[in-house]
Design a protein around this motif. Structure first.
Motif, PDB file in Angstrom:
ATOM      1  N   ASP A  47       0.817  -1.226   0.000  1.00  0.00           N
ATOM      2  CA  ASP A  47       0.000   0.000   0.000  1.00  0.00           C
ATOM      3  C   ASP A  47       0.846   1.271   0.000  1.00  0.00           C
ATOM      4  N   ILE A  48       2.161   1.131   0.176  1.00  0.00           N
ATOM      5  CA  ILE A  48       2.996   2.331   0.385  1.00  0.00           C
ATOM      6  C   ILE A  48       3.368   2.969  -0.953  1.00  0.00           C
ATOM      7  N   ALA A  49       3.119   4.277  -1.049  1.00  0.00           N
ATOM      8  CA  ALA A  49       3.499   5.053  -2.237  1.00  0.00           C
ATOM      9  C   ALA A  49       4.738   5.871  -1.880  1.00  0.00           C
ATOM     10  N   PRO A  50       5.432   6.428  -2.876  1.00  0.00           N
ATOM     11  CA  PRO A  50       6.556   7.319  -2.535  1.00  0.00           C
ATOM     12  C   PRO A  50       6.066   8.466  -1.641  1.00  0.00           C
ATOM     13  N   ILE A  51       6.811   8.718  -0.590  1.00  0.00           N
ATOM     14  CA  ILE A  51       6.360   9.665   0.431  1.00  0.00           C
ATOM     15  C   ILE A  51       7.282  10.884   0.483  1.00  0.00           C
ATOM     16  N   VAL A  52       6.687  12.037   0.770  1.00  0.00           N
ATOM     17  CA  VAL A  52       7.454  13.266   0.986  1.00  0.00           C
ATOM     18  C   VAL A  52       6.956  13.914   2.273  1.00  0.00           C
ATOM     19  N   THR A  53       7.797  14.703   2.901  1.00  0.00           N
ATOM     20  CA  THR A  53       7.320  15.461   4.057  1.00  0.00           C
ATOM     21  C   THR A  53       6.925  16.861   3.603  1.00  0.00           C
ATOM     22  N   TRP A  54       5.948  17.427   4.328  1.00  0.00           N
ATOM     23  CA  TRP A  54       5.464  18.771   3.991  1.00  0.00           C
ATOM     24  C   TRP A  54       5.712  19.764   5.123  1.00  0.00           C
ATOM     25  N   GLY A  55       6.051  19.259   6.323  1.00  0.00           N
ATOM     26  CA  GLY A  55       6.134  20.144   7.486  1.00  0.00           C
ATOM     27  C   GLY A  55       7.505  20.181   8.121  1.00  0.00           C
ATOM     28  N   THR A  56       7.516  20.338   9.443  1.00  0.00           N
ATOM     29  CA  THR A  56       8.780  20.527  10.155  1.00  0.00           C
ATOM     30  C   THR A  56       9.062  19.412  11.159  1.00  0.00           C
ATOM     31  N   SER A  57       8.360  18.290  10.983  1.00  0.00           N
ATOM     32  CA  SER A  57       8.625  17.096  11.785  1.00  0.00           C
ATOM     33  C   SER A  57       8.542  15.912  10.822  1.00  0.00           C
ATOM     34  N   PRO A  58       9.339  14.871  11.043  1.00  0.00           N
ATOM     35  CA  PRO A  58       9.265  13.715  10.135  1.00  0.00           C
ATOM     36  C   PRO A  58       7.880  13.060  10.118  1.00  0.00           C
ATOM     37  N   GLU A  59       7.060  13.333  11.132  1.00  0.00           N
ATOM     38  CA  GLU A  59       5.700  12.769  11.117  1.00  0.00           C
ATOM     39  C   GLU A  59       4.806  13.491  10.113  1.00  0.00           C
ATOM     40  N   ASP A  60       5.252  14.636   9.629  1.00  0.00           N
ATOM     41  CA  ASP A  60       4.466  15.401   8.646  1.00  0.00           C
ATOM     42  C   ASP A  60       4.742  14.850   7.253  1.00  0.00           C
TER      43      ASP A  60
END
Lengths: 208, 466
Positions: B280-293
């Motif tokens: 189910d995993i697609a390529p992921i990017v972060t949008w914020g200022t924590s790796p959880e974002d």
């Protein structure tokens, strides 16, 4: 490091989540010897603008002599840099009250006499709502895990191992040296039973 | 006998004593030190203590290592000289700038065979869990603890709770270990695994190369876990065999026999279990200022007004810092520059993955490619990867932590946006005011080519993704 059981000072609220160690002390300050003091670097890029002028609205700039920091979850996440703790301690902070802390940060804090006091998120919500911008008197009792912040009495969690260490101001190296015989026996057994666990001679022979 | 986890086995084999209060004194098999150790050596000096086991201690220049020529500022040169002086004074082997074994500490440990299954490995760096990929108990420590390990070759720790993250199924093309890591961190939160030691298991983990396993374990701390580990298997042994400091001959055979007993017993209990479907995993990017974002690149920037009440303020502040607005498609975010490097993603496989996307294409934005070690650099050059990067318009530089931690002078200018293979998108991490988007090496390569965050998958058509 000297131990402590009670503290009386002033609390200030920092209404932010996940204040990581890169914010606590930006990396560019970390080549400074500790003897010069790390207090000026604390939260530097939040406390000061790009020209180095203090940001007036930032809580730590509105309160003089803050000693207790109330903040939100995941405080001290990120890098293992103990310099983040040095910055807090050298600034004068003795305790941080938050719902959660980075594991390495909390361990570093205790090693420097700084209390990472864990409380429910609801307690932080209440404190942040109550504590005025100018700060409020704070009293902490490590022995029974209680604190009084302004008019509110709270209890906090701290691992009993860490509580003892903070109260006694123990130096781990001194403690460990008391176990020198056990360590020496363990090392000898290990060398005999698990020679593979020691770096091989070949790597040592490779010289640049 | 009670069924035991990998953590149980590693803990037990290193525990010298356990106090009544639950603190264990553990033997440290390898202690790796970098320039940041100056505080710890100063503490030793202050008490007149020596180093207990110089033969088990190894130094390397990485955090301040210049990637282009010599150190650009005197304080950087001083940090490097201090490490070299401290290690020399205590008889510790140090991989300095001119040593062909130099590189990022979490790259060179495995490369030199210093990292082995079954060991306890410490380093004053939070990404030390990288070495857990070999079935080692590896964790980052602070300066006081570094001084303690130097003085005693032991460390006090309270045993963490065991947590299992299982990735079932197989990853799709163009998706890798970085995406697996950002996926679980986004799901559980940046403190989701606090107080736990993670063991990664499942079909998708087994299928990872050792490089991929290191990336997955490396990012454990970004989800709050000080420890991340993977049980050793045939791939682990094959990767270790023949490395300079690895055991040889009969000792090797004995080691493999012992390492083969390390995997968690089938019915061992974990305090916490999480299962994710890798397919189910697609390529992921972060949008914020924590790796959880972190979100799939096909998603849009989240709306603080629709975030949980406890999250809204943080999301709003993160978007403000990042210069993004709610509802913006992630794939339309333009970047100013790219960075490929760091202990997370600068091994040979990472460079191959980026080069597979970049080959025959031009980058629209400038960027830096910093291999994880001098050996990775030499290997990449032997394979012609350096030419691919340079022909694409990127800069091919030396080995070190470089723009991940921005200590050596490599940094992202204020307000600029960087697609980065690194591990932290914290405010100011890559330089004051820098805006970081974390992603895999293939995804950074894709962003370099298009000039904006991009789903790499269509760009892999007709190419063999490394």
């Amino acid at each position: 490091m000297s131990g402590w059981t009670r503290h009386e000072g002033k609390a200030v609220a920092l209404d932010r989540e996940s204040i990581d160690t890169d914010q606590l002390i930006p990396a560019r300050f970390m080549s400074t010897p500790r003897s010069e003091g790390y207090g000026p670097f604390l939260l530097h890029d939040l406390r000061f603008d790009a020209e180095g002028t203090p940001v007036e609205t930032f809580p730590l700039n509105r309160v003089s002599e803050a000693t207790v920091l109330i903040t939100r979850r995941n405080f001290g996440s990120g890098s293992s840099r103990e310099a983040a703790v040095y910055a807090l301690v050298d600034f004068g902070i003795r305790a941080v009250i938050a719902p959660s802390f980075g594991d390495i940060f909390a361990s570093n804090a205790v090693n420097n006499g700084l209390l990472p006091a864990q409380v429910d998120a609801g307690v932080v919500d209440a404190l942040i709502a109550e504590v005025p911008d100018t700060g409020t008197p704070a009293r902490i009792n490590l022995a029974d895990g209680t604190a009084r912040i302004g008019g509110r009495s709270i209890t906090f969690e701290i691992d009993p191992i860490w509580r003892e260490k903070l109260i006694n101001g123990w130096d781990d190296i001194d403690l460990t040296h008391r176990h020198a015989d056990a360590i020496a026996t363990d090392r000898a057994d290990r060398a005999r039973r698990s020679p593979w666990a020691f770096p091989s001679g070949e790597g040592h022979q490779t010289t640049a | 006998m009670t069924a035991r986890t990998l953590l149980d086995k590693l803990w037990m084999s290193h525990e010298i004593i356990r106090r009544d209060d639950g603190a264990s004194l553990l033997w440290v098999d390898r202690h790796l030190v970098h320039e940041g150790s100056h505080h710890a050596f100063a503490k030793l000096e202050a008490r007149g203590a020596g180093v207990a086991e110089p033969g088990l201690t190894f130094g390397v220049v990485d955090h301040y290592a210049p990637t282009r020529g010599r150190p650009e500022r005197p304080e950087i040169a001083r940090m490097i000289a201090t490490l070299e002086r401290n290690t020399a004074a205590h008889g510790i082997t140090c991989f300095g700038l001119d040593d062909p074994r130099q590189g990022i500490v979490h790259v060179i440990g495995p490369e030199q065979g210093l990292t082995l299954p079954g060991l306890l490995i410490n380093c004053g760096d939070s990404h030390t869990s990288t070495h857990g990929a070999f079935g080692a108990l590896a964790f980052g420590i602070g300066a006081t603890e570094v001084a303690h390990v130097l003085a005693t070759q032991t460390i006090w720790q309270k045993k963490p709770a065991a947590m299992r993250i299982r990735f079932t199924g197989r990853l799709g093309p163009g998706v890798g270990a970085k995406d697996m890591a950002l996926c679980w961190i986004a799901k559980l939160g940046a403190d989701g695994a606090r107080g736990h030691a993670i063991e990664y298991t499942g079909e998708a983990v087994r299928a990872l190369s050792m490089e991929g396993r290191m990336t997955l374990c490396n990012l454990s701390i970004e989800g709050g876990a000080r420890f991340g580990m993977i049980a050793p298997d045939a791939a682990t042994f094959a990767h270790v065999k023949g490395r300079p400091f690895a055991p040889e001959g009969n000792v090797w055979d004995d080691a493999v026999a012992i390492w083969s007993t390390l995997p968690s017993d089938p019915d061992a209990a974990f305090a916490r279990e999480v299962t994710l479907d890798a397919s189910d995993i697609a390529p992921i990017v972060t949008w914020g200022t924590s790796p959880e974002d972190a979100l799939p690149v096909t998603a849009t920037v989240p709306d603080p007004d629709r975030a949980p009440a406890t999250q809204a303020a943080r999301v709003r502040a993160a978007l403000d810092y990042m210069g993004l607005f709610a509802g913006q498609p992630l794939s339309e975010i333009a970047v100013d520059q790219v960075f490929i490097g760091s202990c997370t993603n600068a091994r040979i496989e990472d460079l191959r993955a980026a080069a597979a996307v970049l080959a025959g294409r031009r980058a629209r934005v400038p960027g830096l490619v910093s291999p994880g070690s001098q050996q990775v650099k030499a290997q990449a050059e032997a394979e012609g990867l350096d030419r691919i990067f340079m022909e694409a318009g990127l800069e091919w530089v030396g080995a070190g932590c470089s723009m991940c931690v921005a200590m050596n002078g490599d940094m992202v200018p204020p307000g600029k946006r960087c697609a980065s293979t690194t591990n932290r998108n914290f405010r100011g991490r890559q330089g004051r005011g820098a805006r970081t988007h974390l992603m895999s090496p293939a995804m950074v390569a894709a962003a370099a080519i298009t000039g904006h965050l991009t789903d790499v998958r269509p760009m892999l058509a007709g190419r063999s993704a490394a």
